[in-house]
Write a protein that holds these residues in place. Structure first.
Motif, PDB file in Angstrom:
ATOM      1  N   ASN A   1       4.479  15.383  12.550  1.00 28.67           N
ATOM      2  CA  ASN A   1       3.515  14.784  11.610  1.00 28.67           C
ATOM      3  C   ASN A   1       3.875  15.116  10.165  1.00 28.67           C
ATOM      4  OD1 ASN A   1       2.074  13.696  13.720  1.00 28.67           O
ATOM      5  ND2 ASN A   1       0.474  15.261  13.687  1.00 28.67           N
ATOM      6  N   CYS A   2       4.275  16.354   9.920  1.00 28.01           N
ATOM      7  CA  CYS A   2       4.669  16.752   8.567  1.00 28.01           C
ATOM      8  C   CYS A   2       5.922  16.011   8.125  1.00 28.01           C
ATOM      9  CB  CYS A   2       4.888  18.259   8.492  1.00 28.01           C
ATOM     10  SG  CYS A   2       3.362  19.231   8.573  1.00 28.01           S
ATOM     11  N   SER A   3       6.874  15.880   9.007  1.00 28.36           N
ATOM     12  CA  SER A   3       8.112  15.167   8.696  1.00 28.36           C
ATOM     13  C   SER A   3       7.841  13.693   8.409  1.00 28.36           C
ATOM     14  CB  SER A   3       9.090  15.319   9.860  1.00 28.36           C
ATOM     15  OG  SER A   3      10.275  14.628   9.601  1.00 28.36           O
ATOM     16  N   THR A   4       6.987  13.074   9.222  1.00 28.75           N
ATOM     17  CA  THR A   4       6.607  11.676   9.020  1.00 28.75           C
ATOM     18  C   THR A   4       5.894  11.498   7.688  1.00 28.75           C
ATOM     19  OG1 THR A   4       6.423  11.315  11.402  1.00 28.75           O
ATOM     20  CG2 THR A   4       5.249   9.759   9.975  1.00 28.75           C
ATOM     21  N   TYR A   5       4.995  12.434   7.377  1.00 25.12           N
ATOM     22  CA  TYR A   5       4.253  12.367   6.122  1.00 25.12           C
ATOM     23  C   TYR A   5       5.194  12.511   4.929  1.00 25.12           C
ATOM     24  CZ  TYR A   5       0.634  13.210   2.643  1.00 25.12           C
ATOM     25  OH  TYR A   5      -0.173  13.128   1.537  1.00 25.12           O
ATOM     26  N   GLN A   6       6.139  13.449   5.015  1.00 25.76           N
ATOM     27  CA  GLN A   6       7.090  13.641   3.917  1.00 25.76           C
ATOM     28  C   GLN A   6       7.932  12.384   3.702  1.00 25.76           C
ATOM     29  OE1 GLN A   6      10.319  16.442   4.406  1.00 25.76           O
ATOM     30  NE2 GLN A   6      10.249  16.946   2.221  1.00 25.76           N
ATOM     31  N   ALA A   7       8.373  11.746   4.778  1.00 25.25           N
ATOM     32  CA  ALA A   7       9.148  10.507   4.656  1.00 25.25           C
ATOM     33  C   ALA A   7       8.311   9.418   4.003  1.00 25.25           C
ATOM     34  CB  ALA A   7       9.642  10.062   6.031  1.00 25.25           C
ATOM     35  N   ALA A   8       7.034   9.341   4.372  1.00 28.34           N
ATOM     36  CA  ALA A   8       6.144   8.335   3.783  1.00 28.34           C
ATOM     37  C   ALA A   8       5.921   8.611   2.293  1.00 28.34           C
ATOM     38  CB  ALA A   8       4.811   8.309   4.524  1.00 28.34           C
TER      39      ALA A   8
ATOM     40  N   LEU B   1       0.829  -1.202   0.000  1.00 25.69           N
ATOM     41  CA  LEU B   1       0.000   0.000   0.000  1.00 25.69           C
ATOM     42  C   LEU B   1       0.868   1.259   0.000  1.00 25.69           C
ATOM     43  CD1 LEU B   1      -2.846   1.171   0.087  1.00 25.69           C
ATOM     44  CD2 LEU B   1      -2.773   0.953   2.584  1.00 25.69           C
ATOM     45  N   GLY B   2       1.961   1.245   0.748  1.00 25.36           N
ATOM     46  CA  GLY B   2       2.856   2.386   0.819  1.00 25.36           C
ATOM     47  C   GLY B   2       3.599   2.675  -0.471  1.00 25.36           C
ATOM     48  N   ASP B   3       3.515   1.786  -1.466  1.00 21.75           N
ATOM     49  CA  ASP B   3       4.090   2.055  -2.777  1.00 21.75           C
ATOM     50  C   ASP B   3       3.238   3.074  -3.542  1.00 21.75           C
ATOM     51  OD1 ASP B   3       6.091   0.150  -2.333  1.00 21.75           O
ATOM     52  OD2 ASP B   3       4.992  -1.430  -3.381  1.00 21.75           O
ATOM     53  N   PHE B   4       1.968   3.198  -3.162  1.00 21.87           N
ATOM     54  CA  PHE B   4       1.010   4.038  -3.873  1.00 21.87           C
ATOM     55  C   PHE B   4       0.690   5.331  -3.132  1.00 21.87           C
ATOM     56  CE2 PHE B   4       0.404  -0.259  -5.318  1.00 21.87           C
ATOM     57  CZ  PHE B   4       0.221  -0.128  -6.668  1.00 21.87           C
ATOM     58  N   ILE B   5       0.509   5.220  -1.817  1.00 21.48           N
ATOM     59  CA  ILE B   5       0.111   6.369  -1.004  1.00 21.48           C
ATOM     60  C   ILE B   5       0.944   6.388   0.277  1.00 21.48           C
ATOM     61  CG2 ILE B   5      -2.252   6.490  -1.906  1.00 21.48           C
ATOM     62  CD1 ILE B   5      -3.146   5.028   0.625  1.00 21.48           C
ATOM     63  N   PRO B   6       1.070   7.562   0.901  1.00 21.48           N
ATOM     64  CA  PRO B   6       1.857   7.640   2.139  1.00 21.48           C
ATOM     65  C   PRO B   6       1.256   6.784   3.257  1.00 21.48           C
ATOM     66  CG  PRO B   6       1.535   9.825   1.214  1.00 21.48           C
ATOM     67  CD  PRO B   6       0.644   8.893   0.446  1.00 21.48           C
ATOM     68  N   CYS B   7       2.098   5.934   3.832  1.00 22.92           N
ATOM     69  CA  CYS B   7       1.702   5.075   4.948  1.00 22.92           C
ATOM     70  C   CYS B   7       2.795   5.121   6.003  1.00 22.92           C
ATOM     71  CB  CYS B   7       1.540   3.617   4.482  1.00 22.92           C
ATOM     72  SG  CYS B   7       0.161   3.369   3.361  1.00 22.92           S
ATOM     73  N   ASP B   8       2.412   4.832   7.249  1.00 17.12           N
ATOM     74  CA  ASP B   8       3.433   4.759   8.290  1.00 17.12           C
ATOM     75  C   ASP B   8       4.183   3.435   8.168  1.00 17.12           C
ATOM     76  OD1 ASP B   8       1.827   2.776   9.486  1.00 17.12           O
ATOM     77  OD2 ASP B   8       1.111   4.104  11.073  1.00 17.12           O
ATOM     78  N   GLU B   9       5.131   3.213   9.050  1.00 15.82           N
ATOM     79  CA  GLU B   9       5.963   2.004   8.990  1.00 15.82           C
ATOM     80  C   GLU B   9       5.158   0.711   9.151  1.00 15.82           C
ATOM     81  OE1 GLU B   9       9.161   1.898   8.174  1.00 15.82           O
ATOM     82  OE2 GLU B   9       9.398   4.073   8.109  1.00 15.82           O
ATOM     83  N   ASP B  10       3.957   0.823   9.749  1.00 11.27           N
ATOM     84  CA  ASP B  10       3.104  -0.357   9.942  1.00 11.27           C
ATOM     85  C   ASP B  10       2.114  -0.553   8.807  1.00 11.27           C
ATOM     86  OD1 ASP B  10       4.307  -0.979  12.410  1.00 11.27           O
ATOM     87  OD2 ASP B  10       3.021   0.482  13.442  1.00 11.27           O
ATOM     88  N   GLY B  11       2.162   0.308   7.781  1.00  8.42           N
ATOM     89  CA  GLY B  11       1.274   0.174   6.632  1.00  8.42           C
ATOM     90  C   GLY B  11      -0.061   0.869   6.791  1.00  8.42           C
TER      91      GLY B  11
ATOM     92  N   VAL C   1      -2.548   4.022   6.506  1.00  8.15           N
ATOM     93  CA  VAL C   1      -2.664   5.190   5.634  1.00  8.15           C
ATOM     94  C   VAL C   1      -2.488   6.462   6.453  1.00  8.15           C
ATOM     95  CG1 VAL C   1      -4.206   6.463   4.084  1.00  8.15           C
ATOM     96  CG2 VAL C   1      -4.194   3.957   4.054  1.00  8.15           C
ATOM     97  N   LEU C   2      -1.662   7.382   5.950  1.00  7.59           N
ATOM     98  CA  LEU C   2      -1.460   8.685   6.595  1.00  7.59           C
ATOM     99  C   LEU C   2      -2.220   9.750   5.820  1.00  7.59           C
ATOM    100  CD1 LEU C   2       2.395   8.651   7.284  1.00  7.59           C
ATOM    101  CD2 LEU C   2       0.550   8.270   8.927  1.00  7.59           C
ATOM    102  N   ASP C   3      -2.963  10.579   6.539  1.00  8.20           N
ATOM    103  CA  ASP C   3      -3.610  11.730   5.919  1.00  8.20           C
ATOM    104  C   ASP C   3      -2.606  12.867   5.834  1.00  8.20           C
ATOM    105  OD1 ASP C   3      -6.140  10.513   5.687  1.00  8.20           O
ATOM    106  OD2 ASP C   3      -6.608  11.012   7.773  1.00  8.20           O
ATOM    107  N   GLU C   4      -2.732  13.685   4.802  1.00  7.27           N
ATOM    108  CA  GLU C   4      -1.849  14.838   4.688  1.00  7.27           C
ATOM    109  C   GLU C   4      -2.142  15.789   5.843  1.00  7.27           C
ATOM    110  OE1 GLU C   4      -1.678  18.501   1.716  1.00  7.27           O
ATOM    111  OE2 GLU C   4      -1.011  16.630   0.773  1.00  7.27           O
ATOM    112  N   PRO C   5      -1.117  16.179   6.601  1.00 15.79           N
ATOM    113  CA  PRO C   5      -1.336  17.096   7.723  1.00 15.79           C
ATOM    114  C   PRO C   5      -1.875  18.441   7.245  1.00 15.79           C
ATOM    115  CG  PRO C   5       0.844  16.109   7.859  1.00 15.79           C
ATOM    116  CD  PRO C   5       0.281  15.757   6.510  1.00 15.79           C
ATOM    117  N   LYS C   6      -2.655  19.083   8.109  1.00 14.23           N
ATOM    118  CA  LYS C   6      -3.167  20.412   7.813  1.00 14.23           C
ATOM    119  C   LYS C   6      -1.975  21.357   7.598  1.00 14.23           C
ATOM    120  CE  LYS C   6      -6.254  23.875   9.691  1.00 14.23           C
ATOM    121  NZ  LYS C   6      -7.070  24.269  10.829  1.00 14.23           N
TER     122      LYS C   6
ATOM    123  N   TRP D   1       4.554  23.814   5.609  1.00  9.96           N
ATOM    124  CA  TRP D   1       5.730  23.142   6.174  1.00  9.96           C
ATOM    125  C   TRP D   1       6.772  22.894   5.083  1.00  9.96           C
ATOM    126  CZ3 TRP D   1       8.107  18.338   5.539  1.00  9.96           C
ATOM    127  CH2 TRP D   1       9.075  18.023   6.499  1.00  9.96           C
ATOM    128  N   LEU D   2       6.309  22.465   3.899  1.00 12.14           N
ATOM    129  CA  LEU D   2       7.231  22.216   2.790  1.00 12.14           C
ATOM    130  C   LEU D   2       7.981  23.478   2.386  1.00 12.14           C
ATOM    131  CD1 LEU D   2       5.211  19.854   0.428  1.00 12.14           C
ATOM    132  CD2 LEU D   2       7.240  19.280   1.766  1.00 12.14           C
TER     133      LEU D   2
END
Length: 145
Positions: A75-82, A37-47, A49-54, A59-60
Motif C-alpha cells: 500500500n505504501c509503495s502504491t501510494y508513493q507511485a501515485a 484527478l491523479g494530476d492533483f492527488i494520489p490515485c490508483d491506475e483506475d483514477g 482516490v488513495l488515502d495516505e497509508p497509516k 515507510w518513507l
C-alpha cells in the motif's frame, strides 16, 4: 505562476538551445490534454482516490521492521507511485467525493477543481477541457517543465 503555452513556447524558442523544440512539443502535449484527478492527488491506475497509508512517513524513512505486514508495504509503495504521478504543486485535498464526482481544493491558491463522473471538469465553476485552461495560480511541481 504557471506559464501559458504561448509564454512557455516564446521563452524556450528565444533560448535557442538544442532541446527547445523538444521542450515546446512536450509542453504543448502536456497542456493540451485534459486534466485528471491523479494530476492533483494520489490515485490508483483506475483514477480512484488513495488515502495516505497509516505510518506512511515511517515507510518513507525506512524506519520499520522487516516483519511488518506485506500488504502495508505494498500500500505504501502504491501510494508513493501515485504521489509521483501528480503534476501540480500544493496540498490538494478532497473536499467532496460523492456519487462518482470528486472535488479537490487547495487553500494556498484558493482553487477548486471538480471532476464529474461523466468526465466533465470544472475549475472554480468554469468548464475545463485541457490543462492550459486551468487557472494560472495552479502551478506545476518543480522540475516538471
Amino acid at each position: 505562476m504557471r506559464p501559458t503555452l504561448h509564454e512557455y513556447n516564446l521563452k524556450k524558442l528565444s533560448d535557442l538551445d538544442c532541446t527547445a523544440i523538444s521542450d515546446v512539443l512536450n509542453f504543448t502535449k502536456l497542456t493540451n490534454r485534459a486534466p485528471e484527478l491523479g494530476d492533483f492527488i494520489p490515485c490508483d491506475e483506475d483514477g480512484n482516490v488513495l488515502d495516505e497509508p497509516k505510518n506512511y512517513d515511517k515507510w518513507l524513512s525506512e524506519d520499520y521492521y522487516t516483519e511488518v505486514e506485506t500488504t502495508w508495504i505494498r500500500n505504501c509503495s502504491t501510494y508513493q507511485a501515485a504521489r509521483s504521478r501528480t503534476i501540480f504543486k500544493g496540498d490538494w485535498e478532497v473536499r467532496s467525493n460523492f456519487n462518482g464526482s470528486v472535488e479537490v481544493y487547495n487553500n494556498e491558491n484558493n482553487c477548486a477543481v471538480l471532476f464529474r463522473k461523466e468526465g466533465d471538469v470544472f475549475a472554480n465553476n468554469k468548464p475545463i477541457t485541457r490543462i492550459e485552461d486551468l487557472p494560472r495560480e495552479i502551478e506545476f511541481i518543480d522540475g516538471l517543465i
